[in-house]
Design an enzyme around this catalytic site. Structure first.
Site, PDB file in Angstrom:
ATOM      1  N   ASP A  20      36.536  42.763  36.664  1.00 59.05           N
ATOM      2  CA  ASP A  20      37.436  42.206  35.652  1.00 59.05           C
ATOM      3  C   ASP A  20      36.648  41.460  34.570  1.00 59.05           C
ATOM      4  OD1 ASP A  20      39.836  41.525  34.485  1.00 59.05           O
ATOM      5  OD2 ASP A  20      40.733  40.763  36.331  1.00 59.05           O
ATOM      6  N   ASP A  34      47.997  45.161  32.511  1.00 52.04           N
ATOM      7  CA  ASP A  34      48.679  44.275  33.456  1.00 52.04           C
ATOM      8  C   ASP A  34      50.176  44.526  33.442  1.00 52.04           C
ATOM      9  OD1 ASP A  34      46.463  43.048  34.441  1.00 52.04           O
ATOM     10  OD2 ASP A  34      46.599  41.260  33.178  1.00 52.04           O
TER      11      ASP A  34
HETATM   12  C1  GLA Z   1      43.456  39.965  35.313  1.00 54.09           C
HETATM   13  C2  GLA Z   1      43.689  41.381  35.819  1.00 54.09           C
HETATM   14  C3  GLA Z   1      44.713  41.362  36.929  1.00 54.09           C
HETATM   15  C4  GLA Z   1      44.246  40.460  38.039  1.00 54.09           C
HETATM   16  C5  GLA Z   1      43.967  39.075  37.495  1.00 54.09           C
HETATM   17  C6  GLA Z   1      43.330  38.197  38.550  1.00 54.09           C
HETATM   18  O1  GLA Z   1      44.560  39.500  34.640  1.00 54.09           O
HETATM   19  O2  GLA Z   1      44.092  42.210  34.788  1.00 54.09           O
HETATM   20  O3  GLA Z   1      44.933  42.673  37.407  1.00 54.09           O
HETATM   21  O4  GLA Z   1      43.108  41.007  38.643  1.00 54.09           O
HETATM   22  O5  GLA Z   1      43.097  39.105  36.381  1.00 54.09           O
HETATM   23  O6  GLA Z   1      43.020  36.956  38.062  1.00 54.09           O
END
Ligand code: GLA
Length: 734
Positions: free
Chosen positions: A479, A549
Site C-alpha cells: 500500500d 477502495d
Molecule cells: C488503504 C487501502 C485499503 C486498506 C487500508 C488500510 O486505504 O486502500 O484497502 O488496506 O489502506 O489502512
C-alpha cells in the site's frame, strides 16, 4: 513480422509490423522529422512531399543559408528548445553559461532484433528476439558534447511502438537536465478528441473525452506517484471513433512517479503529443547519463476496444512478468472492510476457516498486525514488531495456522511510510523526506520515507525479507497512502535535489526487485489508497492492483470500465463487500456485487462468517462458478458493450482466444418501468458457430448473438425487479 529499414538514398526510416508503419526522415542538416504514423504503408516511397518547405511570414530558419524548412512548421521527432520551434519541447539542458539552448542533430543509428532492458526501470520485454525490432538513433549536440539516444521498438504481435530516450554526457561539464520526455509525436492535423482517465479517491479512472482546442491540454501528476487524479494515459481519437470503429492513438508511460502528457494543437493545424516525467521540479545533474522511462504508443484503426485489447495483451504478456503472469489469480478474502485494525487471532482464523469452507484460496491480513497499531497514528515502519495482543502466535505462527486450515496467507505492508510514533522514526528521524527548517506535513498521520536513499530501502527490505522468510506468506498487498510533500533528501547535495522524486520511485522499484529476486513466487498486489498508483510501471513488479477502495458494485462498473481502457482484467483487484456500502451507503444485490467483481482478480472484503446461510450458499456457488470459468474472466479478450458513464446499463464481455466460450455481464443501473425487450449485441464470437447461452433453452449462432443480440426481456426488468440488478450470461460453443 517486424521490420526496420533505413533507405540511405532518401534518408528515410521505416518501422513496421503487419499492420502499422512509422516513418521518419533525416533532413540534409541532420534534423530528424516524423513523416507518417498509422495503418501500414508497405515499402513507402520518399515521403518528402509531406514536409512543409514553404516560407511563411514570421517563421524562422535553422540556418542562414538553408531556407528550406522552418522549425515551427516541421514535425520533429524530439524537439529541443530555443531554435525557432515554439511548441512544447521534449528536452531542456541548463548549461554552465546559463543557456538552455541545444541543437541536436543526427549522428548515427543502429538497428537490431529484440529489445533492450532499461536499467533500474520497468519496461516491456521480449522473450525471443524475433518478437520485436529496435532502432536506436543517436542525436548529438557538439557544443555541449552530449548524445541523445532515441530508442524505438516495434512489436510483431502488438500494434505498438515503445520509445525511450537516453542522454549521455561525453564532456567533463556536469549539465543540468531539466526536461527529458520519453515520447514526442507530431501529427499533421488536429481533428481529434482527447480521451483521458481522470478521477479522485474512490472515483478513479473516469473516462473524459473532449475535442482538441488550440493550445496546450493534458494531464499530469506532481504528487510523487501516478495518482488517482490523472492516470498516465491519453488517447487521441478521430471525432467519429467509437468502441468498434475509427482511428485512435493511445499513449501510456511505464512509470509510477510524477508524469506529464500534453497535446499541443498549434495554430498552423498540427498537433504535438509529449509524454514523460513531469519537468516541474525535475533537475538531473547530468554527469554521465540519464535514462528516461519507457512510453508506449498503441495504434488502432478499429476503435477504442481494439486499442484496449492491444494494451491488455502487451501489458499482460510483455510487461507483467514472473511466476504469476499467466497463472489463475487466487480468490482472496481480505479482512479490512470487516474489521479495520480491530481484530483478534481467533476472529481472523474464524474468518479464514469460513472462507476455506466456501472455497476461498487466500486469506489476506490487512493493516493493523504490527507495532501497536490500534489506530493509524502508530506503528508504520515497524515491520518487525507483530502486535502480540492481537496475534499471540505472531505472523509466523498465524501463517502456520492458516496452513493447517488449508488456505494461503497474505499480508499488508506500507513499506514507503513511517509514523512518528514508531521505533523506526525514533531511531532514524533522518529517514524521512522533508525540507530543512520547514514544517513536515503529515498525511494520514504519516511521513514518507526517503526512498531516494538506498540505506532506507535496504532497511525496509531487511525487515520485510525477514518476515517473508520466517512466515509462510504467498501474497503481499503493498500500500501507499499519501502524496509526497516537502520533497527533499538530506542525503543528496543541493544541486541534486531536483532528482529526489525520480530517485524515490527508483528506490520503490529497487525494493520490489530485491523482494521479487528473493521471493519469486510471492504474488504482489499494489495499492495506493485504492487505485491511486494503478499504472504500467507497477505492473512490471506487481501483476495486480487494488482498483479502488470503493467497492460499491455500481461505482465499480464505472471504475472497472474506465480501468479496462488499458489495463488487463487479470490486473484489476475487485472484491465483493457488504451493504450498505461503506462509502456511498448504497444497497446493491449480493449477486450484482459478485458479478461485477468476477471480471477481475476476484475476492471478498467482508466477514463471511456473519453472512446468513442463504448468502453463504450464494458465496459457495459463486466461488465454484468462478473457479470453473476463471480463465475466461481473467484472461479472455475483453469487449466493452455498454458504457455506464453515458447509459443506464453497464455491459462487457470476455471471450476465450478460440471463441468457444464467453462471459457477458449485463448490469442495469436504475429500474425503468414498461420498457420493450432489449437486445445485447455480443462481440468477438465465431459467426458460424452454434452457441448455448446460460438461461436460454434455445441455441443461437454467433452471427445471431452479434447481430441480433441476447434478448433482455422486459418483463425481467420492468416489473418489480429492483435497481442495480445484473445478469451474467455464460456462452458456450456446441
Ligand atoms: C488503504 C487501502 C485499503 C486498506 C487500508 C488500510 O486505504 O486502500 O484497502 O488496506 O489502506 O489502512
Amino acid at each position: 513480422m517486424t521490420d526496420i529499414q533505413f533507405n540511405s538514398s532518401n534518408q528515410q526510416f521505416h518501422l513496421c509490423n503487419d499492420n502499422i508503419s512509422y516513418v521518419m526522415k533525416l533532413l540534409p542538416d541532420g534534423e530528424l522529422v516524423q513523416v507518417y504514423v498509422g495503418e501500414k504503408i508497405p515499402n513507402p516511397k520518399d515521403l518528402s512531399y509531406t514536409i512543409s518547405t514553404q516560407n511563411r511570414p514570421l517563421s524562422l530558419f535553422s540556418e542562414e543559408n538553408n531556407n528550406n524548412y522552418a522549425m515551427q512548421l516541421i514535425r520533429r521527432e524530439y524537439p529541443d528548445y530555443g531554435n525557432g520551434d515554439f511548441r512544447i519541447h521534449a528536452l531542456e539542458i541548463m548549461q554552465e553559461n546559463g543557456s538552455h539552448i541545444t541543437c541536436f542533430k543526427y549522428k548515427s543509428h543502429e538497428i537490431f532484433s529484440g529489445k533492450k532492458t532499461l536499467p533500474s526501470l520497468p519496461a516491456t520485454y521480449v522473450e525471443d528476439d524475433l518478437e520485436a525490432t529496435t532502432l536506436e538513433i543517436t542525436l548529438h549536440d557538439p557544443e555541449i558534447d552530449v548524445d541523445c539516444v532515441l530508442s524505438y521498438s516495434i512489436f510483431q504481435d502488438f500494434d505498438a511502438i515503445t520509445r525511450n530516450t537516453k542522454f549521455v554526457n561525453h564532456s567533463n561539464t556536469p549539465y543540468h537536465l531539466t526536461k527529458a520526455m520519453s515520447f514526442n509525436l507530431d501529427l499533421p492535423d488536429q481533428d481529434y478528441h482527447m480521451i483521458t482517465l481522470a478521477g479522485v479517491w474512490a472515483r478513479e479512472r473516469e473516462i473524459v473525452r473532449t475535442p482538441l482546442r488550440h493550445g496546450i491540454q493534458g494531464i499530469y501528476s506532481n504528487r510523487g506517484h501516478s495518482s488517482s487524479e490523472h492516470n498516465p494515459f491519453l488517447a487521441l481519437v478521430r471525432p467519429n471513433t467509437d468502441e468498434f470503429q475509427g482511428e485512435c492513438f493511445g499513449f501510456t508511460l511505464v512509470y509510477s512517479g510524477n508524469h506529464l502528457a500534453e497535446v499541443e494543437a498549434d495554430t498552423q493545424g498540427m498537433c504535438r503529443v509529449s509524454v514523460g516525467i513531469h519537468p516541474q521540479g525535475f533537475d538531473w545533474k547530468l554527469t554521465d547519463s540519464f535514462q528516461t522511462p519507457e512510453a508506449i504508443l498503441v495504434y488502432s484503426k478499429d476503435g477504442l476496444n481494439k486499442m484496449s485489447q492491444t494494451f491488455h495483451n502487451l501489458l499482460g504478456k510483455r510487461l507483467c512478468r514472473g511466476y504469476w503472469r499467466d497463472k489463475p489469480r487466487p480468490i482472496l478474502l481480505n479482512n479490512w472492510e470487516a474489521t479495520g485494525m480491530n481484530f483478534s487471532e481467533t476472529q481472523i482464523l474464524d474468518m479464514a476457516k469460513e472462507g476455506k469452507e466456501l472455497g476461498v484460496e487466500l486469506f489476506v491480513l490487512d493493516d493493523g498486525w504490527f507495532g501497536g497499531r490500534d489506530h493509524d497514528k502508530r506503528g508504520l515502519g515497524d515491520w518487525f514488531v507483530t502486535d502480540e495482543k492481537k496475534l499471540p502466535s505472531g505472523i509466523a505462527g498465524l501463517s502456520q495456522k492458516m496452513k493447517e486450515i488449508g488456505i494461503d496467507f497474505g499480508l499488508w505492508f506500507e513499506p514507503e511510510m513511517v509514523n512518528e510514533d514508531s521505533q523506526l522514526f525514533r531511531e532514524h528521524p533522518d529517514y524521512v523526506l522533508c525540507t530543512p527548517n520547514r514544517e513536515k506535513s503529515l498525511g494520514r498521520n504519516q511521513y514518507v520515507l526517503d526512498f531516494s536513499n538506498p540505506e532506507v530501502v535496504d532497511c525496509i527490505y531487511n525487515m520485510m525479507a525477514k518476515l517473508l522468510k520466517e512466515a509462510d506468506i504467498s501474497y503481499v498487498k503493498w500500500d501507499m497512502n499519501r502524496y509526497i510533500t516537502q520533497c527533499y533528501s538530506e542525503k543528496l547535495p543541493k544541486d541534486q535535489q531536483g532528482e529526489v522524486f525520480h530517485r524515490y520511485i527508483l528506490g520503490v522499484y529497487a525494493l520490489y526487485q530485491k523482494l521479487i529476486d528473493q521471493f519469486p513466487k510471492v504474488l504482489f498486489e499494489s495499492c495506493a489508497s485504492g487505485g491511486s498508483r494503478f499504472d504500467a510501471g507497477m505492473l512490471f513488479y506487481a501483476p495486480q492492483t487494488w482498483a479502488s477502495d470503493d467497492t460499491d458494485a455500481i461505482e465499480r462498473t464505472k471504475i472497472q470500465y474506465g480501468t479496462s481502457m488499458l489495463y488487463p482484467t487479470s490486473s484489476i483487484g475487485a472484491h465483493v463487500s457488504v451493504v450498505p456500502n461503506h462509502h456511498n451507503h448504497r444497497v446493491t444485490p449480493f449477486l450484482t456485487r459478485n458479478h461485477v467483481a468476477m471480471f477481475g482478480a476476484f475476492g471478498y472484503e467482508l466477514d463471511l462468517s456473519v453472512l446468513c446461510s442463504e448468502e453463504k450458499k450464494v458465496v459457495a456457488e459463486q466461488i465454484s462458478y468462478y473457479k470453473m470459468y476463471r480463465s475466461v474472466f481473467q484472461y479472455g479478450k475483453f469487449y466493452r458493450l455498454a458504457n455506464p458513464f453515458s447509459e443506464n446499463v453497464c455491459s462487457w464481455m470476455s471471450v476465450t482466444e478460440d471463441k468457444s466460450e464467453a462471459m457477458v455481464l449485463y448490469c442495469q443501473i436504475l429500474a425503468v418501468p414498461n420498457v420493450m425487450t432489449k437486445f445485447l449485441k455480443c462481440k468477438g464470437l465465431n459467426a458460424n458457430q452454434l452457441y448455448s447461452v446460460e438461461g436460454f433453452t434455445e441455441t443461437f449462432t454467433g452471427n445471431e448473438l452479434m447481430n441480433i443480440g441476447i434478448p433482455i426481456y422486459s418483463d425481467m426488468w420492468a416489473q418489480s425487479l429492483p435497481d442495480f440488478t445484473s445478469k451474467l450470461f455464460h456462452i458456450q460453443s456446441l
